[in-house]
Design an enzyme around this catalytic site. Structure first.
Site, PDB file in Angstrom:
ATOM      1  N   LYS A 112       0.840  -1.210   0.000  1.00 55.65           N
ATOM      2  CA  LYS A 112       0.000   0.000   0.000  1.00 55.65           C
ATOM      3  C   LYS A 112       0.867   1.248   0.000  1.00 55.65           C
ATOM      4  O   LYS A 112       0.561   2.218  -0.679  1.00 55.65           O
ATOM      5  CB  LYS A 112      -0.929   0.022   1.219  1.00 55.65           C
ATOM      6  CG  LYS A 112      -2.082  -0.956   1.117  1.00 55.65           C
ATOM      7  CD  LYS A 112      -3.103  -0.697   2.225  1.00 55.65           C
ATOM      8  CE  LYS A 112      -4.148  -1.795   2.285  1.00 55.65           C
ATOM      9  NZ  LYS A 112      -5.004  -1.669   3.473  1.00 55.65           N
ATOM     10  N   LYS A 195      -5.477 -11.400  -6.535  1.00 57.22           N
ATOM     11  CA  LYS A 195      -6.664 -11.620  -5.708  1.00 57.22           C
ATOM     12  C   LYS A 195      -7.742 -10.584  -6.054  1.00 57.22           C
ATOM     13  O   LYS A 195      -7.430  -9.462  -6.466  1.00 57.22           O
ATOM     14  CB  LYS A 195      -6.302 -11.554  -4.217  1.00 57.22           C
ATOM     15  CG  LYS A 195      -6.018 -10.161  -3.709  1.00 57.22           C
ATOM     16  CD  LYS A 195      -5.962 -10.111  -2.178  1.00 57.22           C
ATOM     17  CE  LYS A 195      -5.653  -8.663  -1.789  1.00 57.22           C
ATOM     18  NZ  LYS A 195      -5.455  -8.418  -0.393  1.00 57.22           N
ATOM     19  N   LYS A 198     -10.887  -4.694  -3.745  1.00 58.12           N
ATOM     20  CA  LYS A 198     -11.601  -3.451  -4.065  1.00 58.12           C
ATOM     21  C   LYS A 198     -10.652  -2.395  -4.614  1.00 58.12           C
ATOM     22  O   LYS A 198     -11.075  -1.446  -5.255  1.00 58.12           O
ATOM     23  CB  LYS A 198     -12.393  -2.926  -2.862  1.00 58.12           C
ATOM     24  CG  LYS A 198     -11.622  -2.856  -1.577  1.00 58.12           C
ATOM     25  CD  LYS A 198     -12.565  -2.923  -0.366  1.00 58.12           C
ATOM     26  CE  LYS A 198     -11.801  -3.353   0.876  1.00 58.12           C
ATOM     27  NZ  LYS A 198     -12.575  -4.088   1.847  1.00 58.12           N
TER      28      LYS A 198
HETATM   29  P1  TYM Z   1     -10.344  -6.720   4.367  1.00 58.58           P
HETATM   30  O1  TYM Z   1     -11.406  -5.724   4.659  1.00 58.58           O
HETATM   31  O2  TYM Z   1      -9.354  -6.401   3.313  1.00 58.58           O
HETATM   32  O3  TYM Z   1     -10.991  -8.093   4.001  1.00 58.58           O
HETATM   33  C1  TYM Z   1     -12.021  -8.683   4.777  1.00 58.58           C
HETATM   34  C2  TYM Z   1     -11.898 -10.195   4.729  1.00 58.58           C
HETATM   35  O4  TYM Z   1     -12.021 -10.684   3.396  1.00 58.58           O
HETATM   36  C3  TYM Z   1     -10.897 -11.509   3.074  1.00 58.58           C
HETATM   37  N1  TYM Z   1     -10.591 -11.344   1.638  1.00 58.58           N
HETATM   38  C4  TYM Z   1     -10.483 -12.355   0.767  1.00 58.58           C
HETATM   39  N2  TYM Z   1     -10.605 -13.687   0.904  1.00 58.58           N
HETATM   40  C5  TYM Z   1     -10.459 -14.439  -0.198  1.00 58.58           C
HETATM   41  N3  TYM Z   1     -10.198 -13.932  -1.431  1.00 58.58           N
HETATM   42  C6  TYM Z   1     -10.066 -12.609  -1.613  1.00 58.58           C
HETATM   43  N4  TYM Z   1      -9.820 -12.122  -2.828  1.00 58.58           N
HETATM   44  C7  TYM Z   1     -10.199 -11.752  -0.492  1.00 58.58           C
HETATM   45  N5  TYM Z   1     -10.143 -10.401  -0.320  1.00 58.58           N
HETATM   46  C8  TYM Z   1     -10.374 -10.174   0.990  1.00 58.58           C
HETATM   47  C9  TYM Z   1      -9.787 -11.005   3.955  1.00 58.58           C
HETATM   48  O5  TYM Z   1      -8.780 -11.965   4.120  1.00 58.58           O
HETATM   49  C10 TYM Z   1     -10.527 -10.692   5.228  1.00 58.58           C
HETATM   50  O6  TYM Z   1     -10.719 -11.855   6.004  1.00 58.58           O
HETATM   51  N6  TYM Z   1      -7.100  -5.934   8.041  1.00 58.58           N
HETATM   52  C11 TYM Z   1      -8.382  -6.553   7.753  1.00 58.58           C
HETATM   53  C12 TYM Z   1      -9.508  -6.047   8.614  1.00 58.58           C
HETATM   54  C13 TYM Z   1      -9.296  -6.234  10.076  1.00 58.58           C
HETATM   55  C14 TYM Z   1      -9.333  -7.477  10.782  1.00 58.58           C
HETATM   56  C15 TYM Z   1      -9.096  -7.146  12.126  1.00 58.58           C
HETATM   57  C16 TYM Z   1      -9.535  -8.792  10.379  1.00 58.58           C
HETATM   58  C17 TYM Z   1      -9.063  -5.249  10.986  1.00 58.58           C
HETATM   59  N7  TYM Z   1      -8.938  -5.805  12.227  1.00 58.58           N
HETATM   60  C18 TYM Z   1      -9.052  -8.152  13.121  1.00 58.58           C
HETATM   61  C19 TYM Z   1      -9.490  -9.784  11.382  1.00 58.58           C
HETATM   62  C20 TYM Z   1      -9.235  -9.466  12.710  1.00 58.58           C
HETATM   63  C21 TYM Z   1      -8.730  -6.230   6.298  1.00 58.58           C
HETATM   64  O7  TYM Z   1      -8.342  -5.208   5.775  1.00 58.58           O
HETATM   65  O8  TYM Z   1      -9.564  -7.096   5.691  1.00 58.58           O
END
Ligand code: TYM
Length: 332
Positions: A112, A195, A198
């Site tokens: 990022k 992957k 967004k």
């Molecule tokens: P985020 O918002 O990017 O994604 C949310 C969840 O979706 C999963 N994910 C995917 N799984 C499979 N294929 C994909 N293409 C794909 N894109 C996204 C992510 O692995 C995630 O599980 N940092 C985290 C948010 C967060 C969090 C936490 C998660 C903040 N605090 C504490 C767990 C525990 C994030 O940005 O996820």
């Protein structure tokens, strides 16, 4: 009962199929057998610039999608991160236990920050994974159901839990990442070796939960497929078809082998048409229910505020123990 915890950023209006299959579906399943904590990490969202009115709306939209997909706010604890101040408070303590070099090695930060230019990336983006560790450790969960891209962040939370426990005495449960192999990584329809995300350069490879089914159908039909004609699961040779098969299999509950049999000798187009139907069947009720929930934002806000009160009851004792262990003078 064991506890699970997870969250999704409210940085886009709609969640996508990667979020849904990689995480949300598993949350809904696990809440039946586990004590579940789900939240919307809005503190994380502001690590990159956000329009305030939009952020507020997206936080509600994200909550609505959790519920529409099956998260049960009576059973799980469902809340917005910024309404539980203990997250930021624990994050500070963990910041002071994390090495600068250790934080510099987080691959999502590197990605990022290099996109934005390291100089203009915020310090918040740098400490993002440490706030995530605080999110997790506050609730003492056994498992964190996420997609593959969050593995390194969950690892950091394990390291920090162990480090704290060693230095100050047994305080934190050391959590496990719960990553479901088949759906750990859903790929972009236009670029099936990246992957689904967004922040992809074009939305054409995304299937959004809240998009009009016509848009979704069009995107699936124009998914990039591979040379040849055979419908076969092979990530190396056929990443496009393999991604479609993986999505089809997880949405329909049918095995990949079964789908390969059914489509043997048929054309890519057949698979796409049927997949578009399965996707529409899954997403239409979610979209309708989310819209219904968003038509009464006051009710949604009340529900989230109730969730935050429940969350604080779980988080406060952990924070109090941490503060005492590091040597902060008791406040009362
Ligand atoms: P985020 O918002 O990017 O994604 C949310 C969840 O979706 C999963 N994910 C995917 N799984 C499979 N294929 C994909 N293409 C794909 N894109 C996204 C992510 O692995 C995630 O599980 N940092 C985290 C948010 C967060 C969090 C936490 C998660 C903040 N605090 C504490 C767990 C525990 C994030 O940005 O996820």
């Amino acid at each position: 009962r064991q506890r699970i915890l997870s969250g999704m950023q409210p940085s886009a209006g709609s969640l996508h199929l990667g979020n849904y299959l990689g995480a949300l579906v598993h949350w809904v399943r696990l809440q039946e057998t586990h004590d579940a904590v789900f939240f919307i990490p809005d503190l994380h969202a502001i690590t990159v610039p956000q329009d305030p009115a939009e952020l507020m709306q997206r936080t509600r939209t994200t909550a609505a999608q959790y519920i529409a997909a099956g998260v049960d706010p009576d059973r799980a604890t469902l809340f917005v991160q910024s309404q539980v101040p203990e997250h930021a408070q624990l994050a500070w303590v963990l910041n002071c236990l994390t090495g600068f070099g250790e934080a510099s090695r987080m691959t999502q930060f590197k990605d990022k920050a290099s996109k934005q230019g390291t100089d203009s990336a915020s310090v918040g983006l740098f400490t993002y994974p440490i706030l995530q560790a605080a999110d997790i450790l506050l609730y003492q969960p056994d498992g964190v159901p996420v997609g593959e891209d969050q593995r390194q962040h969950v690892e950091l939370s394990r390291d920090l839990a162990q480090r704290f426990n060693t230095r100050f005495g047994e305080t934190f449960v050391v959590p496990q990442p719960f990553i479901q192999k088949e759906t750990a990584k859903i790929y972009d329809l236009q670029n099936p070796t990246a992957k689904m995300s967004k922040s992809a350069p074009s939305p054409a490879g995304l299937v959004n939960l809240l998009d009009d089914p016509k848009v979704t159908t069009k995107r699936i039909k124009s998914a990039v497929t591979d040379a040849g004609t055979e419908i076969r699961f092979d990530r190396e040779e056929k990443p496009g078809i393999s991604n479609l098969l993986a999505i089809f299999s997880s949405l329909s509950g049918r095995s990949i082998a079964e789908l390969e049999d059914e489509y043997a000798g048929r054309m890519y187009g057949h698979l796409k048409v049927d997949l578009a139907d399965v996707v529409a069947e899954t997403l239409t009720p979610i979209r309708n229910r989310a819209e219904e929930l968003l038509s009464d934002p006051a009710e949604l806000d009340r529900l989230l505020a109730k969730g935050a009160a429940k969350a604080r009851e779980l988080a406060a004792p952990t924070l109090a123990e941490v503060y005492a262990r590091v040597g902060f003078l008791p406040a009362a």
